[in-house]
Design an enzyme around this catalytic site. Structure first.
Site, PDB file in Angstrom:
ATOM      1  N   CYS A   1      12.438 -15.548 -24.808  1.00  0.00           N
ATOM      2  CA  CYS A   1      12.245 -16.538 -25.869  1.00  0.00           C
ATOM      3  C   CYS A   1      13.373 -16.335 -26.887  1.00  0.00           C
ATOM      4  CB  CYS A   1      10.871 -16.309 -26.486  1.00  0.00           C
ATOM      5  SG  CYS A   1      10.520 -17.398 -27.855  1.00  0.00           S
TER       6      CYS A   1
ATOM      7  N   SER B   1      12.322 -26.377 -26.542  1.00  0.00           N
ATOM      8  CA  SER B   1      11.116 -26.776 -27.266  1.00  0.00           C
ATOM      9  C   SER B   1      11.531 -27.412 -28.584  1.00  0.00           C
ATOM     10  CB  SER B   1      10.258 -25.539 -27.525  1.00  0.00           C
ATOM     11  OG  SER B   1       9.162 -25.867 -28.336  1.00  0.00           O
TER      12      SER B   1
ATOM     13  N   CYS C   1       7.487 -26.731 -40.892  1.00  0.00           N
ATOM     14  CA  CYS C   1       6.099 -26.915 -40.448  1.00  0.00           C
ATOM     15  C   CYS C   1       5.175 -25.994 -41.250  1.00  0.00           C
ATOM     16  CB  CYS C   1       5.977 -26.615 -38.955  1.00  0.00           C
ATOM     17  SG  CYS C   1       7.046 -27.672 -37.981  1.00  0.00           S
TER      18      CYS C   1
ATOM     19  N   CYS D   1      14.642 -22.290 -40.463  1.00  0.00           N
ATOM     20  CA  CYS D   1      14.463 -23.631 -39.891  1.00  0.00           C
ATOM     21  C   CYS D   1      14.301 -24.637 -41.020  1.00  0.00           C
ATOM     22  CB  CYS D   1      13.224 -23.638 -38.994  1.00  0.00           C
ATOM     23  SG  CYS D   1      12.997 -25.202 -38.127  1.00  0.00           S
TER      24      CYS D   1
ATOM     25  N   ASN E   1      -1.920 -18.879 -34.635  1.00  0.00           N
ATOM     26  CA  ASN E   1      -1.842 -17.462 -35.012  1.00  0.00           C
ATOM     27  C   ASN E   1      -1.791 -17.370 -36.525  1.00  0.00           C
ATOM     28  OD1 ASN E   1      -1.672 -15.622 -32.859  1.00  0.00           O
ATOM     29  ND2 ASN E   1       0.366 -16.391 -32.357  1.00  0.00           N
TER      30      ASN E   1
ATOM     31  N   GLU F   1       0.803  -1.229   0.000  1.00  0.00           N
ATOM     32  CA  GLU F   1       0.000   0.000   0.000  1.00  0.00           C
ATOM     33  C   GLU F   1       0.827   1.265   0.000  1.00  0.00           C
ATOM     34  OE1 GLU F   1      -2.119  -1.405   3.339  1.00  0.00           O
ATOM     35  OE2 GLU F   1      -2.784  -2.969   1.937  1.00  0.00           O
TER      36      GLU F   1
ATOM     37  N   GLU G   1      14.939 -24.845 -34.929  1.00  0.00           N
ATOM     38  CA  GLU G   1      14.744 -26.082 -34.167  1.00  0.00           C
ATOM     39  C   GLU G   1      16.014 -26.300 -33.332  1.00  0.00           C
ATOM     40  OE1 GLU G   1      12.570 -28.543 -33.319  1.00  0.00           O
ATOM     41  OE2 GLU G   1      14.329 -29.371 -32.335  1.00  0.00           O
TER      42      GLU G   1
ATOM     43  N   LEU H   1       3.753 -31.192 -30.045  1.00  0.00           N
ATOM     44  CA  LEU H   1       3.068 -32.393 -30.523  1.00  0.00           C
ATOM     45  C   LEU H   1       2.044 -32.051 -31.611  1.00  0.00           C
ATOM     46  CD1 LEU H   1       3.060 -35.459 -29.932  1.00  0.00           C
ATOM     47  CD2 LEU H   1       1.064 -35.069 -28.513  1.00  0.00           C
ATOM     48  N   HIS H   2       1.114 -31.209 -31.269  1.00  0.00           N
ATOM     49  CA  HIS H   2       0.151 -30.618 -32.213  1.00  0.00           C
ATOM     50  C   HIS H   2      -0.852 -31.571 -32.869  1.00  0.00           C
ATOM     51  CE1 HIS H   2       2.796 -27.379 -31.527  1.00  0.00           C
ATOM     52  NE2 HIS H   2       3.522 -27.421 -32.624  1.00  0.00           N
TER      53      HIS H   2
ATOM     54  N   CYS I   1       5.155 -16.768 -30.265  1.00  0.00           N
ATOM     55  CA  CYS I   1       5.987 -17.835 -30.812  1.00  0.00           C
ATOM     56  C   CYS I   1       5.442 -18.247 -32.174  1.00  0.00           C
ATOM     57  CB  CYS I   1       5.973 -19.043 -29.890  1.00  0.00           C
ATOM     58  SG  CYS I   1       6.897 -18.750 -28.407  1.00  0.00           S
TER      59      CYS I   1
ATOM     60  N   CYS J   1       3.930 -22.571 -39.650  1.00  0.00           N
ATOM     61  CA  CYS J   1       4.919 -21.727 -38.982  1.00  0.00           C
ATOM     62  C   CYS J   1       5.550 -20.715 -39.931  1.00  0.00           C
ATOM     63  CB  CYS J   1       6.004 -22.600 -38.359  1.00  0.00           C
ATOM     64  SG  CYS J   1       7.380 -21.661 -37.679  1.00  0.00           S
TER      65      CYS J   1
HETATM   66  N1  SAH Z   1      11.295 -25.450 -33.387  1.00  0.00           N
HETATM   67  C1  SAH Z   1      10.851 -25.566 -32.056  1.00  0.00           C
HETATM   68  C2  SAH Z   1      10.889 -24.272 -31.267  1.00  0.00           C
HETATM   69  C3  SAH Z   1      10.463 -23.036 -32.001  1.00  0.00           C
HETATM   70  S1  SAH Z   1       8.789 -22.932 -32.504  1.00  0.00           S
HETATM   71  C4  SAH Z   1       9.482 -26.200 -32.002  1.00  0.00           C
HETATM   72  O1  SAH Z   1       8.852 -26.345 -33.037  1.00  0.00           O
HETATM   73  O2  SAH Z   1       9.067 -26.580 -30.911  1.00  0.00           O
HETATM   74  C5  SAH Z   1       8.029 -22.482 -30.966  1.00  0.00           C
HETATM   75  C6  SAH Z   1       6.543 -22.794 -30.856  1.00  0.00           C
HETATM   76  O3  SAH Z   1       5.781 -21.929 -31.691  1.00  0.00           O
HETATM   77  C7  SAH Z   1       6.200 -24.208 -31.276  1.00  0.00           C
HETATM   78  O4  SAH Z   1       5.427 -24.850 -30.315  1.00  0.00           O
HETATM   79  C8  SAH Z   1       5.438 -23.967 -32.526  1.00  0.00           C
HETATM   80  O5  SAH Z   1       4.581 -25.006 -32.778  1.00  0.00           O
HETATM   81  C9  SAH Z   1       4.733 -22.662 -32.264  1.00  0.00           C
HETATM   82  N2  SAH Z   1       4.196 -22.027 -33.462  1.00  0.00           N
HETATM   83  C10 SAH Z   1       4.725 -22.026 -34.700  1.00  0.00           C
HETATM   84  N3  SAH Z   1       3.912 -21.388 -35.563  1.00  0.00           N
HETATM   85  C11 SAH Z   1       2.851 -20.956 -34.874  1.00  0.00           C
HETATM   86  C12 SAH Z   1       1.676 -20.216 -35.209  1.00  0.00           C
HETATM   87  N4  SAH Z   1       1.450 -19.789 -36.448  1.00  0.00           N
HETATM   88  N5  SAH Z   1       0.802 -19.951 -34.222  1.00  0.00           N
HETATM   89  C13 SAH Z   1       1.038 -20.354 -32.970  1.00  0.00           C
HETATM   90  N6  SAH Z   1       2.124 -21.047 -32.576  1.00  0.00           N
HETATM   91  C14 SAH Z   1       3.026 -21.351 -33.521  1.00  0.00           C
HETATM   92 FE1  SF4 Z   2      10.890 -24.964 -37.196  1.00  0.00          FE
HETATM   93 FE2  SF4 Z   2       9.566 -25.000 -34.863  1.00  0.00          FE
HETATM   94 FE3  SF4 Z   2       8.709 -23.496 -36.943  1.00  0.00          FE
HETATM   95 FE4  SF4 Z   2       8.501 -26.122 -37.073  1.00  0.00          FE
HETATM   96  S1  SF4 Z   2       7.461 -24.779 -35.582  1.00  0.00           S
HETATM   97  S2  SF4 Z   2       9.276 -24.791 -38.695  1.00  0.00           S
HETATM   98  S3  SF4 Z   2      10.337 -26.771 -36.002  1.00  0.00           S
HETATM   99  S4  SF4 Z   2      10.599 -23.247 -35.803  1.00  0.00           S
END
Ligand code: SAH
Ligand code: SF4
Length: 356
Positions: free
Chosen positions: A113, A202, A124, A120, A301, A100, A171, A226-227, A344, A127
């Site tokens: 982060c 990660s 993915c 990369c 996202n 307070e 990665e 995992l996703h 991320c 991403c």
């Molecule tokens: N290459 C590693 C670490 C970097 S990515 C990995 O894949 O784990 C970090 C995180 O951001 C991962 O969990 C990834 O799945 C997530 N990510 C990537 N693209 C995204 C998006 N468009 N929206 C939300 N999360 C996302």
């Molecule tokens: Fe690379 Fe992680 Fe993006 Fe997959 S989610 S492309 S492993 S940075």
């Protein structure tokens, strides 16, 4: 890339620099006082400074932009000696707490982060980092400086702990040797002294590298992206899943040494109408059976050009509730810094014109 002072562990410097006590002094300047020039190192003799300048470059990167979000998140763009860029993000997890009378009773909590590569290889489909392809690995020093520069720029005291998540661009396990070296430097008590327990790697699930990391028993935390719960969808999202399928990842995780107070984090990116149904939630529960796991649900996202869509809040909550009801710890990741695309997976190498 040429080796810099930030690429060396303390033991290595102690062997190379004589008298060896100077190595500790230098470490102190770099990681406790955040010096970025040898000139700042007042107790180091002039001739040693000269030879250090020549043999151990210190000016390896500069911050070329900082974007601030309304929630306290800051996105930093680093540029390295070859002109390549990578991003690091400071997340303010908790602001200052005052009593307070206005006295600070609890200081801020930060998570950094950090990027491990420029671009990369994993590719993915959801991403943004993947879109630019792979450019190169970051050196250990380039990983380490993301942290020391962020601490410096935010006046974070040397003894104030921060959490590190290797969830920026790249990665981490695909840049294994440099990552391990960086973790060693970052956790050194004479340096940044960030415990390995505060560092989370990660990974998109390179099972063989998870096994290799586990054998080192560093005490780091593991997060698995995992996703998806079946290999068909997972291979669509993460092409590498064809080589390292879900079963191989689960087996690698089961062999991974976990701090008994901690859990393995499973990141589950939720995409509308792809993996957001209760059947998937149920499969996830079964898949994690026997693992001390916690699940982190992430809203997809969207970015320009993607066909995937963000799920509704209701869908997310329904998924979460199902997991919780089955006794699986499950949180929904807050999307911090969304107004500056600092979430991320929203990090992307900026177009560069030459070395400018
Ligand atoms: N290459 C590693 C670490 C970097 S990515 C990995 O894949 O784990 C970090 C995180 O951001 C991962 O969990 C990834 O799945 C997530 N990510 C990537 N693209 C995204 C998006 N468009 N929206 C939300 N999360 C996302
Ligand atoms: Fe690379 Fe992680 Fe993006 Fe997959 S989610 S492309 S492993 S940075």
């Amino acid at each position: 890339m040429k080796k810099t002072i930030y690429d060396y562990s303390l033991e290595e410097l102690q062997e190379k620099i004589k008298p060896s006590f100077r190595a500790k002094q230098i470490y102190n300047w770099l990681y406790k006082k955040y010096a970025t020039k040898y000139d700042e190192m007042k107790n180091i003799p002039k001739d040693l400074k000269l030879s250090l300048t020549e043999n151990y470059p210190i000016d390896i990167c500069k911050i070329i932009s900082i974007e601030k979000s309304s929630d306290g998140t800051k996105k930093y763009l680093f540029q390295y000696a070859d002109g390549k860029t990578a991003e690091a993000v400071l997340l303010l997890m908790k602001g200052k707490q005052k009593d307070e009378e206005g006295n600070i009773i609890k200081s801020e909590k930060y998570t950094f982060c950090v990027s491990s590569q420029v671009g990369c290889k994993v590719g993915c489909t959801f991403c943004l980092t993947a879109k630019g392809g792979f450019v190169r690995n970051l050196t250990a020093g380039e990983i380490v400086t993301q942290i020391s520069y962020l601490k410096k720029d935010n006046n974070i005291a040397e003894n104030k702990s921060v959490n590190i998540v290797y969830m920026g661009m790249g990665e981490p396990l695909d840049n294994f040797e440099n990552l391990i070296k960086a973790i060693k430097i970052i956790s050194d008590l004479d340096g940044l002294a960030i415990s390995t327990r505060r560092q989370t790697i990660s990974t998109s699930g390179i099972s063989t590298k998870i096994e290799k990391l586990g054998k080192l028993d560093l005490g780091v935390q593991l997060a698995i992206s995992l996703h998806a719960v079946d290999d068909g969808l997972r291979s669509e999202l993460i092409p590498m899943n064809k080589a390292y399928n879900i079963r191989s990842i689960i087996d690698a995780v089961k062999n991974f040494p976990i701090d008994t107070r901690k859990k393995v984090m499973f990141e589950y990116l939720v995409i509308k109408d792809k993996n957001d149904d209760i059947k998937s939630a149920d499969k996830l529960v079964k898949l994690l059976n026997g693992i001390d796991a916690k699940v982190n649900l992430i809203f997809f996202n969207p970015f320009e050009g993607t066909t995937y869509e963000r799920p509704s809040k209701n869908t997310m909550m329904r998924f979460q509730e199902y997991l919780l009801a089955k006794g699986v710890i499950c949180t929904i990741r807050e999307s911090k810094g969304i107004d500056i695309s600092a979430a991320c997976g929203q990090l992307k190498e900026k177009e560069q014109n030459g070395n400018s």
